[in-house]
Structure formats: structure tokens, C-alpha cells
Design a protein around this motif. Structure first.
Motif, PDB file in Angstrom:
ATOM      1  N   GLY A   1     -41.682 -13.816  13.628  1.00 14.40           N
ATOM      2  CA  GLY A   1     -42.499 -12.997  12.736  1.00 14.40           C
ATOM      3  C   GLY A   1     -41.998 -11.576  12.557  1.00 14.40           C
ATOM      4  N   ARG A   2     -41.056 -11.155  13.406  1.00 13.78           N
ATOM      5  CA  ARG A   2     -40.514  -9.801  13.291  1.00 13.78           C
ATOM      6  C   ARG A   2     -39.226  -9.818  12.481  1.00 13.78           C
ATOM      7  NH1 ARG A   2     -39.829  -6.382  18.544  1.00 13.78           N
ATOM      8  NH2 ARG A   2     -39.261  -4.913  16.893  1.00 13.78           N
ATOM      9  N   ARG A   3     -39.079  -8.850  11.589  1.00 11.90           N
ATOM     10  CA  ARG A   3     -37.863  -8.731  10.787  1.00 11.90           C
ATOM     11  C   ARG A   3     -37.104  -7.450  11.087  1.00 11.90           C
ATOM     12  NH1 ARG A   3     -39.566 -10.681   4.660  1.00 11.90           N
ATOM     13  NH2 ARG A   3     -40.175 -12.821   5.208  1.00 11.90           N
ATOM     14  N   GLY A   4     -37.761  -6.520  11.770  1.00 10.08           N
ATOM     15  CA  GLY A   4     -37.137  -5.233  12.004  1.00 10.08           C
ATOM     16  C   GLY A   4     -36.911  -4.959  13.470  1.00 10.08           C
ATOM     17  N   VAL A   5     -36.099  -3.931  13.725  1.00 10.45           N
ATOM     18  CA  VAL A   5     -35.783  -3.503  15.078  1.00 10.45           C
ATOM     19  C   VAL A   5     -35.839  -1.974  15.102  1.00 10.45           C
ATOM     20  CG1 VAL A   5     -33.298  -3.499  14.569  1.00 10.45           C
ATOM     21  CG2 VAL A   5     -34.073  -3.664  16.933  1.00 10.45           C
ATOM     22  N   LYS A   6     -36.284  -1.429  16.253  1.00 13.99           N
ATOM     23  CA  LYS A   6     -36.375   0.022  16.395  1.00 13.99           C
ATOM     24  C   LYS A   6     -34.970   0.594  16.583  1.00 13.99           C
ATOM     25  CE  LYS A   6     -39.596   1.624  19.108  1.00 13.99           C
ATOM     26  NZ  LYS A   6     -40.281   2.040  20.381  1.00 13.99           N
ATOM     27  N   VAL A   7     -34.628   1.580  15.749  1.00 10.54           N
ATOM     28  CA  VAL A   7     -33.292   2.183  15.768  1.00 10.54           C
ATOM     29  C   VAL A   7     -33.432   3.694  15.850  1.00 10.54           C
ATOM     30  CG1 VAL A   7     -31.141   2.504  14.487  1.00 10.54           C
ATOM     31  CG2 VAL A   7     -32.311   0.293  14.424  1.00 10.54           C
ATOM     32  N   ALA A   8     -32.570   4.314  16.628  1.00 11.52           N
ATOM     33  CA  ALA A   8     -32.509   5.774  16.690  1.00 11.52           C
ATOM     34  C   ALA A   8     -31.219   6.233  16.035  1.00 11.52           C
ATOM     35  CB  ALA A   8     -32.559   6.251  18.134  1.00 11.52           C
ATOM     36  N   PHE A   9     -31.286   7.347  15.303  1.00 10.60           N
ATOM     37  CA  PHE A   9     -30.080   7.927  14.717  1.00 10.60           C
ATOM     38  C   PHE A   9     -30.264   9.442  14.664  1.00 10.60           C
ATOM     39  CE2 PHE A   9     -32.865   6.001  11.595  1.00 10.60           C
ATOM     40  CZ  PHE A   9     -33.243   7.082  10.799  1.00 10.60           C
ATOM     41  N   ASP A  10     -29.337  10.156  15.316  1.00 14.65           N
ATOM     42  CA  ASP A  10     -29.365  11.624  15.359  1.00 14.65           C
ATOM     43  C   ASP A  10     -30.721  12.160  15.808  1.00 14.65           C
ATOM     44  OD1 ASP A  10     -26.784  11.545  14.505  1.00 14.65           O
ATOM     45  OD2 ASP A  10     -27.187  12.197  12.465  1.00 14.65           O
ATOM     46  N   GLY A  11     -31.319  11.518  16.805  1.00 14.65           N
ATOM     47  CA  GLY A  11     -32.567  12.024  17.354  1.00 14.65           C
ATOM     48  C   GLY A  11     -33.819  11.558  16.651  1.00 14.65           C
ATOM     49  N   GLU A  12     -33.700  10.833  15.552  1.00 13.14           N
ATOM     50  CA  GLU A  12     -34.844  10.285  14.839  1.00 13.14           C
ATOM     51  C   GLU A  12     -34.993   8.798  15.180  1.00 13.14           C
ATOM     52  OE1 GLU A  12     -36.830  12.403  12.545  1.00 13.14           O
ATOM     53  OE2 GLU A  12     -35.712  13.648  13.960  1.00 13.14           O
ATOM     54  N   VAL A  13     -36.207   8.282  15.094  1.00 14.87           N
ATOM     55  CA  VAL A  13     -36.457   6.870  15.406  1.00 14.87           C
ATOM     56  C   VAL A  13     -37.164   6.219  14.217  1.00 14.87           C
ATOM     57  CG1 VAL A  13     -37.596   5.249  16.973  1.00 14.87           C
ATOM     58  CG2 VAL A  13     -36.633   7.376  17.874  1.00 14.87           C
ATOM     59  N   ALA A  14     -36.694   5.029  13.820  1.00 15.54           N
ATOM     60  CA  ALA A  14     -37.294   4.320  12.690  1.00 15.54           C
ATOM     61  C   ALA A  14     -37.096   2.822  12.875  1.00 15.54           C
ATOM     62  CB  ALA A  14     -36.668   4.774  11.373  1.00 15.54           C
ATOM     63  N   MET A  15     -37.876   2.031  12.141  1.00 19.61           N
ATOM     64  CA  MET A  15     -37.702   0.585  12.121  1.00 19.61           C
ATOM     65  C   MET A  15     -36.738   0.227  10.986  1.00 19.61           C
ATOM     66  SD  MET A  15     -39.461  -0.649  14.610  1.00 19.61           S
ATOM     67  CE  MET A  15     -39.462  -2.408  14.198  1.00 19.61           C
ATOM     68  N   MET A  16     -35.780  -0.668  11.276  1.00 18.09           N
ATOM     69  CA  MET A  16     -34.817  -1.110  10.267  1.00 18.09           C
ATOM     70  C   MET A  16     -34.760  -2.627  10.261  1.00 18.09           C
ATOM     71  SD  MET A  16     -31.532   1.453  10.381  1.00 18.09           S
ATOM     72  CE  MET A  16     -31.701   3.148   9.828  1.00 18.09           C
ATOM     73  N   ARG A  17     -34.496  -3.167   9.080  1.00 17.75           N
ATOM     74  CA  ARG A  17     -34.373  -4.608   8.943  1.00 17.75           C
ATOM     75  C   ARG A  17     -33.041  -5.079   9.500  1.00 17.75           C
ATOM     76  NH1 ARG A  17     -37.916  -7.246   5.189  1.00 17.75           N
ATOM     77  NH2 ARG A  17     -36.329  -8.865   4.937  1.00 17.75           N
ATOM     78  N   ALA A  18     -33.063  -6.235  10.158  1.00 19.86           N
ATOM     79  CA  ALA A  18     -31.843  -6.853  10.659  1.00 19.86           C
ATOM     80  C   ALA A  18     -31.269  -7.777   9.571  1.00 19.86           C
ATOM     81  CB  ALA A  18     -32.154  -7.633  11.924  1.00 19.86           C
ATOM     82  N   PRO A  19     -29.927  -7.988   9.569  1.00 22.43           N
ATOM     83  CA  PRO A  19     -28.939  -7.450  10.506  1.00 22.43           C
ATOM     84  C   PRO A  19     -28.640  -5.974  10.243  1.00 22.43           C
ATOM     85  CG  PRO A  19     -27.832  -8.701   8.800  1.00 22.43           C
ATOM     86  CD  PRO A  19     -29.305  -8.889   8.567  1.00 22.43           C
ATOM     87  N   LEU A  20     -28.049  -5.331  11.240  1.00 22.92           N
ATOM     88  CA  LEU A  20     -27.673  -3.931  11.126  1.00 22.92           C
ATOM     89  C   LEU A  20     -26.193  -3.847  10.794  1.00 22.92           C
ATOM     90  CD1 LEU A  20     -29.506  -2.571  14.301  1.00 22.92           C
ATOM     91  CD2 LEU A  20     -30.319  -2.490  11.935  1.00 22.92           C
ATOM     92  N   ASP A  21     -25.901  -3.160   9.699  1.00 16.92           N
ATOM     93  CA  ASP A  21     -24.515  -2.964   9.268  1.00 16.92           C
ATOM     94  C   ASP A  21     -24.136  -1.520   9.579  1.00 16.92           C
ATOM     95  OD1 ASP A  21     -22.371  -4.328   7.102  1.00 16.92           O
ATOM     96  OD2 ASP A  21     -22.369  -2.135   7.165  1.00 16.92           O
ATOM     97  N   ILE A  22     -23.197  -1.329  10.500  1.00 19.98           N
ATOM     98  CA  ILE A  22     -22.806   0.000  10.963  1.00 19.98           C
ATOM     99  C   ILE A  22     -21.341   0.203  10.641  1.00 19.98           C
ATOM    100  CG2 ILE A  22     -22.754   1.577  12.941  1.00 19.98           C
ATOM    101  CD1 ILE A  22     -24.716  -0.356  14.355  1.00 19.98           C
ATOM    102  N   ARG A  23     -21.032   1.272   9.908  1.00 23.38           N
ATOM    103  CA  ARG A  23     -19.652   1.458   9.486  1.00 23.38           C
ATOM    104  C   ARG A  23     -19.324   2.931   9.269  1.00 23.38           C
ATOM    105  NH1 ARG A  23     -18.385  -1.753   4.567  1.00 23.38           N
ATOM    106  NH2 ARG A  23     -20.007  -3.217   5.285  1.00 23.38           N
ATOM    107  N   VAL A  24     -18.018   3.235   9.337  1.00 20.40           N
ATOM    108  CA  VAL A  24     -17.526   4.540   8.891  1.00 20.40           C
ATOM    109  C   VAL A  24     -17.578   4.534   7.371  1.00 20.40           C
ATOM    110  CG1 VAL A  24     -15.524   6.062   8.769  1.00 20.40           C
ATOM    111  CG2 VAL A  24     -16.022   4.827  10.898  1.00 20.40           C
ATOM    112  N   LEU A  25     -18.265   5.500   6.794  1.00 16.65           N
ATOM    113  CA  LEU A  25     -18.422   5.534   5.341  1.00 16.65           C
ATOM    114  C   LEU A  25     -17.161   6.076   4.677  1.00 16.65           C
ATOM    115  CD1 LEU A  25     -22.106   6.803   4.994  1.00 16.65           C
ATOM    116  CD2 LEU A  25     -21.249   4.457   4.928  1.00 16.65           C
ATOM    117  N   ALA A  26     -16.790   5.448   3.555  1.00 12.10           N
ATOM    118  CA  ALA A  26     -15.597   5.891   2.832  1.00 12.10           C
ATOM    119  C   ALA A  26     -15.790   7.276   2.226  1.00 12.10           C
ATOM    120  CB  ALA A  26     -15.256   4.875   1.735  1.00 12.10           C
ATOM    121  N   LYS A  27     -16.998   7.573   1.815  1.00 18.07           N
ATOM    122  CA  LYS A  27     -17.289   8.877   1.210  1.00 18.07           C
ATOM    123  C   LYS A  27     -17.594   9.880   2.309  1.00 18.07           C
ATOM    124  CE  LYS A  27     -20.757  11.061  -1.814  1.00 18.07           C
ATOM    125  NZ  LYS A  27     -21.980  10.807  -2.608  1.00 18.07           N
TER     126      LYS A  27
END
Length: 336
Positions: A281-307
Motif C-alpha cells: 500500500g505504500r508508494r513513497g519513501v522518506k528521503v532527506a536532501f541538503d537537510g530537508e526531509v520529504a516523501m518521494m515516490r519509488a524508484p529513486l533515480d539519483i544522478r549527476v545532472l548534465a546542466k
């Protein structure tokens, strides 16, 4: 990018300040910024806002900066920098930083002074330079992102700070309290390049800042071109361990030797896909980024941005050569 490299020195700089207008903290920040602007003969618009309004104010300020060939400047801690960076990166305008946080890894990495007046003064003479930013499900982050234990640590740290004040020792005590009660395990399927990893872990920590990893003593081996924050990122995976091992882990971290601790795996990457096993029943996971915390949908795509992000970085001070100094100095019998 023309907008970021051709700033108009006559255009007002857009300052985004995470402080309610009319508070003593806001008044102090206003005085510091305006006094430097007056001394340098420059102009700026100061946008004070609450945390709830920060994202919308940052977007408006970034668009205004882009249209006037100016820069948007974040005044605050890691969360403020992240929110303004998100807006500046999306708009394509230059960004400056006046750091107000506890650790300030991003500012320190790029030579930005901790003193607010000096930071403002230097950014007025700085040129925008491209710096690496990372994305997690297209959310920009500057320093780190994580899931599992680390988001819990951040929430505990904020609670401790609200009760005992802001200091490195308060942050350390909060981290100890979180680590010692850590029980929840994540099951992760991780894909990077041609490698697939299935693992149980207490936390997955992704670092985009070499300085922070160095202070942890947890830099990965150089297996990709560049280093974390300059071409690649680093992943740290904490395997499930007992209480005594956790105490040893805290000691290694405090001594800047986390990479030597048992139960810590680390590797370098530029693109990572994380598929956590979630409860029904869960679609999201708790994620922290730069000191902030939020729920994000899985899967998580993490990459070095081209821009890249175009950051106003302090320019190195060049000392005059002996020949130039001699030519500029009057000699005996010379007239001015």
C-alpha cells in the motif's frame, strides 16, 4: 549560458532570506546586506519570507534575476540554499550564497566566507562559474541525499536544536541518540552502470560534496573520472549492525575515520537507481536532501545532472608581481 555569464552590474541583486520580516534576526541581516551594498555602490532587492513561502519567493526572485541579467542570492542554511538552487537551476540564472548554517559544506567547498558581510562583498565582485549539482527524482541537491536512518537523524537533530540550541555538539548528541535506537532495515535493489546490488541496510547516504566525505573519512576509491562533487558522487551503505558495533561506528565517524569502520560499504557512481521494498500500500519513501526531509515516490533515480548551477564564486586575489610593483612605485627624483 549567456544569462549567467553576462551579468549587469547595474541590475539589482535578488536576495532571498529565510527570516520573517520585522524580526530581530531579519533586521540584522538587512543591515548587514544593505550596508555592504551602500559601500559598494550596488543595489539589491531583499525578499524576506517564512519557510512555507520560501519556494515560491525563490522562483519569483530567480525569474526576476534572469530577466534583468542579475543573480539570485540565498541567505540561510542548507535548506534555504537547496530551495534557491532549485529555482536558480530551473531558471538558468546565476546564484550567490550567504551561508548561515552550522556546517556550510557547500559554501566552504567553493571558498565562500562564513562572515555574512564578507560573503556579500565578495559575491558583488564574483563571476558565475558552473558547479556540479545532483538530482534525486529531478529534485536538485547540492551536498547529500539519503534514505533510511539518516532522514530520522535529521528530524531528531532539528528537535534537539529546537530544545537545546544550535551547535555542533547538539547535532552530535542528536546523532548518537538516533543511531543507538536504530532498528528499521531497508531492503534495496540498487542498479548502477552494469552492477546490481540487493542488500539490507540501515541507511543509504549519497554524497555530492568531497569536503563532507573527507571529514567523515569516507571518500570512495577513485573508480570514475572526477571526484564527488566534480564529476561523480559517492554512495555509503550502512549494513545492519548491533548496538556495540553502532557505538564503534559513532566513534569512527567522530574521528573522521568512517571508511575504516566495519559494516560501511562505499562506491563511486554518476547514476544510481534505487528500488526499495515497501510495505503493501505504500508508494513513497522518506528521503532527506541538503537537510530537508520529504516523501518521494519509488524508484529513486539519483544522478549527476548534465546542466550545472552557475555559482558566484569568489575570485582568487592575485598579488602584483615585483616588476609591476616597481613600475608603479615612484623612484628617487621621479615626479608624480
Amino acid at each position: 549560458m549567456a544569462e549567467a555569464s553576462e551579468l549587469d552590474p547595474a541590475a539589482p541583486i535578488q536576495f532571498v532570506i529565510n527570516a520573517a520580516a520585522g524580526s530581530s534576526d531579519a533586521d540584522m541581516k538587512r543591515e548587514v546586506i544593505e550596508s555592504v551594498l551602500r559601500a559598494e555602490g550596488r543595489s539589491g532587492h531583499l525578499h524576506f519570507c517564512t519557510p512555507q513561502d520560501l519556494a515560491s519567493v525563490a522562483r519569483e526572485a530567480a525569474q526576476r534575476a534572469l530577466s534583468t541579467r542579475a543573480a539570485v542570492v540565498a541567505v540561510g542554511g542548507d535548506g534555504t540554499l537547496n530551495t534557491v538552487a532549485q529555482a536558480a537551476h530551473a531558471a538558468g540564472c546565476a546564484m550567490g550564497v550567504v551561508p548561515q548554517g552550522t556546517f556550510n559544506y557547500f559554501a566552504r567547498t567553493h571558498g565562500i566566507p562564513a562572515d555574512p558581510a564578507e560573503a556579500v562583498r565578495q559575491l558583488l565582485h564574483a563571476a558565475p562559474e558552473p558547479v556540479q549539482v545532483a538530482g534525486i527524482n529531478e529534485r536538485v541537491f547540492l551536498v547529500n541525499a539519503s534514505l533510511g536512518l539518516y532522514p530520522d537523524l535529521l528530524e531528531d537533530r532539528e528537535a534537539y536544536k529546537a530544545r537545546f540550541g544550535r551547535s555542533r555538539w547538539v547535532a552530535f548528541v542528536a546523532a548518537c541518540a538516533t543511531l543507538l535506537r536504530a532498528q528499521r532495515r531497508l531492503r534495496l535493489h540498487i542498479e548502477t552502470g552494469g552492477t546490481v546490488r540487493d542488500m539490507q541496510t540501515l541507511t543509504l547516504f549519497v554524497g555530492n560534496n568531497r569536503l563532507q566525505l573527507q571529514q567523515f573519512g569516507a571518500e570512495p576509491e577513485d573508480t570514475l573520472a572526477g571526484t564527488p562533487g566534480d564529476g561523480s558522487m559517492a554512495a555509503l551503505v550502512l549494513r545492519p549492525i548491533g548496538t556495540l558495533s553502532m557505538m564503534g561506528l559513532m566513534l569512527h565517524g567522530a574521528m573522521g575515520r568512517l571508511g575504516e569502520a566495519a559494516g560501511v560499504d562505499r562506491f563511486e557512481f554518476d547514476h544510481l537507481v534505487v528500488r526499495p521494498t515497501l510495505a503493501q500500500g505504500r508508494r513513497g519513501v522518506k528521503v532527506a536532501f541538503d537537510g530537508e526531509v520529504a516523501m518521494m515516490r519509488a524508484p529513486l533515480d539519483i544522478r549527476v545532472l548534465a546542466k550545472p548551477l552557475y555559482l558566484l564564486r569568489p575570485q582568487p586575489i592575485t598579488q602584483p608581481t615585483a616588476a609591476v610593483t616597481a613600475a608603479a612605485s615612484p623612484t628617487d627624483g621621479a615626479s608624480l
